[in-house]
Motif scaffolding. Structure first.
Motif, mmCIF file in Angstrom:
data_model
loop_
_atom_site.group_PDB
_atom_site.id
_atom_site.type_symbol
_atom_site.label_atom_id
_atom_site.label_comp_id
_atom_site.label_asym_id
_atom_site.label_seq_id
_atom_site.Cartn_x
_atom_site.Cartn_y
_atom_site.Cartn_z
ATOM 1 N N ALA A 194 58.507 -68.315 -28.029
ATOM 2 C CA ALA A 194 56.991 -69.074 -27.819
ATOM 3 C C ALA A 194 57.306 -70.562 -28.225
ATOM 4 C CB ALA A 194 56.089 -68.322 -28.889
ATOM 5 N N ALA A 195 58.167 -70.922 -28.926
ATOM 6 C CA ALA A 195 58.159 -72.281 -29.013
ATOM 7 C C ALA A 195 58.639 -73.083 -28.066
ATOM 8 C CB ALA A 195 59.024 -72.553 -30.568
ATOM 9 N N THR A 196 59.427 -72.361 -27.203
ATOM 10 C CA THR A 196 59.999 -72.802 -25.939
ATOM 11 C C THR A 196 59.128 -73.394 -24.856
ATOM 12 O OG1 THR A 196 60.593 -70.949 -24.665
ATOM 13 C CG2 THR A 196 62.132 -71.643 -26.175
ATOM 14 N N TYR A 197 58.057 -72.824 -25.049
ATOM 15 C CA TYR A 197 56.867 -72.980 -23.820
ATOM 16 C C TYR A 197 55.881 -73.810 -24.627
ATOM 17 C CZ TYR A 197 52.634 -72.782 -21.389
ATOM 18 O OH TYR A 197 51.289 -73.038 -20.457
ATOM 19 N N ILE A 198 55.752 -75.204 -23.758
ATOM 20 C CA ILE A 198 54.742 -76.076 -24.504
ATOM 21 C C ILE A 198 53.428 -75.844 -23.786
ATOM 22 C CG2 ILE A 198 54.046 -78.551 -24.301
ATOM 23 C CD1 ILE A 198 57.109 -79.086 -24.240
ATOM 24 N N GLU A 199 52.404 -75.552 -24.515
ATOM 25 C CA GLU A 199 51.325 -74.972 -23.897
ATOM 26 C C GLU A 199 50.634 -76.216 -23.180
ATOM 27 O OE1 GLU A 199 48.114 -73.374 -26.489
ATOM 28 O OE2 GLU A 199 49.759 -72.028 -27.467
ATOM 29 N N ALA A 200 49.687 -75.759 -22.138
ATOM 30 C CA ALA A 200 48.937 -76.782 -21.279
ATOM 31 C C ALA A 200 48.072 -77.630 -22.086
ATOM 32 C CB ALA A 200 48.131 -75.957 -20.029
ATOM 33 N N PRO A 201 48.143 -78.876 -21.879
ATOM 34 C CA PRO A 201 47.103 -79.742 -22.582
ATOM 35 C C PRO A 201 45.504 -79.332 -22.496
ATOM 36 C CG PRO A 201 47.828 -81.014 -20.431
ATOM 37 C CD PRO A 201 48.770 -79.532 -20.819
ATOM 38 N N ILE A 202 45.549 -78.832 -21.798
ATOM 39 C CA ILE A 202 43.857 -78.498 -21.467
ATOM 40 C C ILE A 202 43.826 -76.861 -21.851
ATOM 41 C CG2 ILE A 202 41.717 -78.068 -20.226
ATOM 42 C CD1 ILE A 202 42.770 -80.688 -18.480
ATOM 43 N N LYS A 203 43.203 -76.401 -22.996
ATOM 44 C CA LYS A 203 43.167 -75.021 -23.252
ATOM 45 C C LYS A 203 41.940 -74.299 -22.413
ATOM 46 C CE LYS A 203 45.006 -75.824 -27.887
ATOM 47 N NZ LYS A 203 44.906 -75.774 -29.303
ATOM 48 N N PRO A 204 41.832 -72.975 -22.543
ATOM 49 C CA PRO A 204 41.053 -72.216 -21.705
ATOM 50 C C PRO A 204 39.465 -72.778 -22.054
ATOM 51 C CG PRO A 204 42.529 -70.809 -22.252
ATOM 52 C CD PRO A 204 42.930 -72.148 -23.020
ATOM 53 N N GLY A 205 39.384 -72.805 -23.304
ATOM 54 C CA GLY A 205 37.918 -73.335 -24.040
ATOM 55 C C GLY A 205 37.492 -74.827 -23.570
ATOM 56 N N GLU A 206 38.523 -75.690 -23.152
ATOM 57 C CA GLU A 206 38.291 -76.876 -23.042
ATOM 58 C C GLU A 206 38.159 -77.154 -21.283
ATOM 59 O OE1 GLU A 206 40.854 -78.448 -26.738
ATOM 60 O OE2 GLU A 206 41.695 -78.539 -24.577
ATOM 61 N N LYS A 207 38.166 -76.245 -20.692
ATOM 62 C CA LYS A 207 37.993 -76.415 -19.361
ATOM 63 C C LYS A 207 36.596 -76.613 -18.812
ATOM 64 C CE LYS A 207 42.078 -73.859 -17.941
ATOM 65 N NZ LYS A 207 42.669 -74.600 -17.091
ATOM 66 N N LYS A 208 36.108 -77.043 -17.716
ATOM 67 C CA LYS A 208 34.909 -77.318 -17.077
ATOM 68 C C LYS A 208 34.175 -75.935 -17.183
ATOM 69 C CE LYS A 208 35.516 -80.738 -13.687
ATOM 70 N NZ LYS A 208 35.322 -81.272 -12.054
ATOM 71 N N ARG A 209 33.099 -75.886 -17.809
ATOM 72 C CA ARG A 209 32.035 -74.772 -17.979
ATOM 73 C C ARG A 209 31.319 -74.360 -16.746
ATOM 74 N NH1 ARG A 209 31.094 -73.432 -23.548
ATOM 75 N NH2 ARG A 209 33.158 -74.119 -24.451
ATOM 76 N N LEU A 210 31.410 -73.118 -16.529
ATOM 77 C CA LEU A 210 30.764 -72.627 -15.394
ATOM 78 C C LEU A 210 29.275 -71.854 -15.828
ATOM 79 C CD1 LEU A 210 33.448 -70.395 -13.615
ATOM 80 C CD2 LEU A 210 32.685 -72.822 -12.936
ATOM 81 N N ASN A 211 28.250 -72.131 -15.063
ATOM 82 C CA ASN A 211 26.796 -71.511 -15.361
ATOM 83 C C ASN A 211 26.453 -70.456 -14.415
ATOM 84 O OD1 ASN A 211 24.610 -70.796 -16.488
ATOM 85 N ND2 ASN A 211 23.994 -72.896 -16.536
ATOM 86 N N TYR A 212 26.700 -69.381 -14.623
ATOM 87 C CA TYR A 212 26.551 -68.232 -13.447
ATOM 88 C C TYR A 212 25.259 -67.418 -13.662
ATOM 89 C CZ TYR A 212 30.612 -69.367 -10.853
ATOM 90 O OH TYR A 212 31.462 -70.170 -10.182
ATOM 91 N N SER A 213 24.574 -67.950 -14.842
ATOM 92 C CA SER A 213 23.232 -67.300 -15.234
ATOM 93 C C SER A 213 22.165 -67.375 -14.138
ATOM 94 C CB SER A 213 22.629 -67.703 -16.536
ATOM 95 O OG SER A 213 21.381 -67.407 -16.922
ATOM 96 N N HIS A 214 21.929 -66.090 -13.326
ATOM 97 C CA HIS A 214 20.799 -66.223 -12.434
ATOM 98 C C HIS A 214 21.520 -67.128 -11.302
ATOM 99 C CE1 HIS A 214 18.796 -64.428 -15.807
ATOM 100 N NE2 HIS A 214 17.701 -64.221 -14.552
ATOM 101 N N ALA A 215 22.653 -67.329 -11.147
ATOM 102 C CA ALA A 215 23.214 -68.090 -10.115
ATOM 103 C C ALA A 215 23.020 -67.300 -8.728
ATOM 104 C CB ALA A 215 24.865 -68.581 -10.185
ATOM 105 N N LYS A 216 22.620 -67.836 -7.461
ATOM 106 C CA LYS A 216 22.777 -67.072 -6.267
ATOM 107 C C LYS A 216 24.104 -67.325 -5.683
ATOM 108 C CE LYS A 216 18.921 -69.435 -4.817
ATOM 109 N NZ LYS A 216 18.651 -69.952 -6.185
ATOM 110 N N ILE A 217 25.137 -66.289 -5.472
ATOM 111 C CA ILE A 217 26.361 -66.552 -5.134
ATOM 112 C C ILE A 217 26.575 -65.856 -3.941
ATOM 113 C CG2 ILE A 217 28.622 -65.992 -5.859
ATOM 114 C CD1 ILE A 217 27.488 -65.657 -9.001
#
Length: 658
Positions: free
Chosen positions: A265-288
């Motif tokens: 696991a130590a051989t892999y350097i995690e991506a600088p942007i973690k999942p929780g830090e990505k752009k937030r989507l908002n699909y509440s009542h979105a017309k898709i």
């Protein structure tokens, strides 16, 4: 009922007021289905009370047989039916008209199945003009250029201009087709031999985004596109895979010790942007709008945006052709500034390395910072044999560990762009697996949204979607998310996982019923939007909008103009636009105007009896004959080029009309 240029807004509740300028019409809704008691004479004896009147249910209720009831005055008597023996060829249209439409004595069975090798005639100019000089430019190849450079000679060889002003020039202030445009004289200066430009309109117009240039395409074709992020994550995912196989006794391998796993696991350097830090989507009542093959092109998506869609997706792109730099595949992620803030690219891949590297290429070459890419969606639901047999699409439902590796790797290389996934219930009817899979997806935390189509791969698009199963799965997703949150209170904040339902959404009532009663954040609309793109307007209005035939023709004209802006206003572009317009009409012809229906809400799977519209145009727009689709295209795009051909996808319509 006479036609009008006004919208007729139909509400199931007479007390609901129509918006200003619209006429509210009261229509009796179909009663809730109940088990009817059958009398000895074969008629129904049980009466069902509705809000507005008592309705006696016939034991042979047409709704139960998949038939949409049409008001009596709009039904065509069976004696007036005409039957097309086969799908006629456009090469001998006069004979086809005689034998197909007028000969009512023959009732031969119509051909069925797909036209698998469809051909579409290509339009070419008589004289091939050099592209460099079409708008007054200069050719850099000089005498070595094999194309024509004499503008006057080329103009003399062209057919007469179409009437009116160039729709592209009107929209964006200039016409990229230049002298090749079929409306050339509306924007061509004879004095300067150049195409005119309206600078103010050009500056205010939107533009297409995510165009890959030739140098970038060559990097992909020559396998020289660098993928540093993928090169880090792929070996790590492979080592984890091999360790998991060994731990389960496979391949005769020796599992890693805990210390070795920690070192790995130590051989892999995690991506600088973690999942929780990505752009937030908002699909509440979105017309898709769902990703749609062939018809989900850029002009159609822009049309749906104008009707109120919030989120749109590209047609499904295959990961390997993207990595090979093929021009047709890279045309699919192209978007327009109209779609900024809610445009996703959907990809399909059979192997993790393809999905991961394709994701890195998309993030690199799409205009992420300008809003040209809001998410990347992994297709794990496509039922098409070609995709399924390759190991992509719904085949991943039976290879969940591989799917999870794909999503983890895609998340690691996508930067700030969130990853989403689209699923089906399973591959086989009686063994749905989506509930357990969704639990795993939420726990892993690599997806920002999950869409579930309420059918199995085996079902394709037959029978009704199982919304009860969708609802139960949505609740499991929500409960699992809260469970993970409770366990990791001290950890980093996780973005919410949106849950979207998909299947059989044909009316505003279907949409709101799903959102209000089935635990989903929103509903993804597919065929419902193909049949009536204004469904997004109806969702906002919470009313049925009875579009007149004139309004629907204006919608078709708008699609054509958006198509010319995308494909070009020269002969080649018009030919392309006409072809995709006919593809669109092959779905929109299934729309039965709500003003002539006996019962509401309409159902996606229901088919009407043979009907006539309130005027000739409405009847024409409801025709399932592809020759009528071509006639409609000529109403908005002018006469067909002599080489134009169109073959419907199916040898006969998907359902009988007579």
């Amino acid at each position: 009922m006479s036609s009008s240029n006004e919208k007729r807004a139909l509400s199931p509740d007479p007390a609901v007021a129509a918006p200003v300028g619209e006429v509210a019409v009261s229509v009796v809704e179909a009663p809730v289905a109940k088990k009817a008691k059958i009398e000895d004479d074969g008629k129904t004896g049980e009466e069902v009370q509705t809000e507005t009147q008592e309705v006696k249910i016939d034991a042979r209720d047409a709704r139960d047989h998949g038939i949409a009831r049409v008001k009596a005055e709009f039904r065509v008597p069976k004696s007036d039916y005409t039957v097309t023996d086969t799908v006629p060829s456009r090469d001998n249209d006069d004979e086809s008209e005689l034998n197909g439409r007028e000969d009512t004595s023959r009732r031969q069975k119509r051909e069925r199945g797909q036209n698998k090798n469809r051909k579409f005639g290509k339009a070419h100019d008589v004289i091939r003009l050099c592209e460099a000089i079409k708008d007054g430019g200069v050719c850099s190849h000089g005498d070595q250029c094999k194309y024509e450079h004499d503008l006057s000679k080329y103009i003399a060889s062209k057919p007469e201009d179409l009437s009116g002003t160039c729709p592209v020039y009107e929209a964006i202030g200039y016409c990229p087709a230049g002298v090749k445009c079929r409306w050339m004289y509306s924007h061509w200066s004879k004095e300067s031999n150049k195409s005119l430009v309206d600078e103010a309109k050009k500056a205010a117009a939107g533009r297409e985004m995510n165009r890959i240039d030739r140098s970038e395409q060559l990097l992909l074709q020559r396998k020289k596109f660098p993928t540093p992020k993928s090169d880090l994550i792929l070996p790590y995912l492979e080592s984890v895979k091999e360790d998991n196989i060994a731990r389960n006794g496979g391949n005769g391998g020796v599992p890693m010790t805990n210390e070795e796993r920690a070192d790995n696991a130590a051989t892999y350097i995690e991506a600088p942007i973690k999942p929780g830090e990505k752009k937030r989507l908002n699909y509440s009542h979105a017309k898709i709008l769902s990703p749609l093959t062939t018809v989900g092109n850029l002009p159609f998506r822009r049309l749906c945006r104008e009707f109120g869609a919030n989120v749109t997706y590209s047609e499904m792109a295959l990961a390997l052709p993207l990595l090979q730099g093929t021009k047709p595949e890279w045309a699919l992620p192209r978007t327009h500034t109209d779609e900024i803030g809610g445009f996703g690219v959907q990809i399909a891949a059979p192997k993790p390395w393809q999905a991961i590297k394709a994701t890195e290429a998309l993030v690199e070459y799409c205009e992420v910072s300008a809003g040209g890419l809001s998410e990347i969606n992994l297709n794990c639901g496509c039922p098409i044999d070609l995709v399924y047999r390759s190991g992509a699409g719904s085949a991943l439902l039976d290879a969940q560990t591989k799917m999870l590796r794909m999503l983890k790797g895609m998340n690691a290389v996508s930067g700030e762009v969130p990853i989403t996934v689209k699923l089906r219930m399973g591959t086989r009817d009686k063994t749905p697996i989506a509930k357990k899979l969704v639990q795993r997806l939420v726990r892993e935390g690599d997806v920002a949204a999950i869409t579930l189509h309420g059918r199995s791969r085996q079902q394709r698009y037959t029978r009704l979607a199982d919304w009860q199963y969708i609802s139960e799965t949505a609740q499991i997703a929500r409960d699992t998310f809260h469970e993970v949150e409770d366990k990791n209170k001290d950890g980093p904040e996780r973005a919410p996982v949106w849950f979207i339902g998909n299947g059989d959404c044909y009316s505003w009532k279907d949409w709101w019923d799903a959102v209000d009663n089935y635990n989903v954040d929103s509903v993804m609309i597919a065929r419902g939007a193909l049949i009536k793109p204004w469904i997004f307007e109806e969702i906002d209005a919470k009313q049925y909008l009875d579009k007149t035939a004139t309004e629907r023709l204006e919608m078709i004209k708008r699609f054509a103009h958006l198509g010319l802006e995308h494909w070009g206003s020269d002969e080649y572009g018009i030919n392309n636009c006409r072809r995709f317009l006919c593809e669109f009409l092959s779905f929109s012809c299934r729309y039965v105007p709500v003003g002539i229906l006996e019962t509401l809400p309409p159902r996606l799977q229901d088919r009407p009896e043979k009907w006539k519209g309130r005027n000739e145009l409405e009847t024409l727009l409801g025709s399932g004959d592809y020759r009528d689709w071509i006639k409609i295209s000529e109403m908005v795009l002018g006469p067909c080029h002599e080489n134009f051909e169109f073959q419907p996808k199916h040898k006969s319509n998907a359902y009988e009309q007579g």
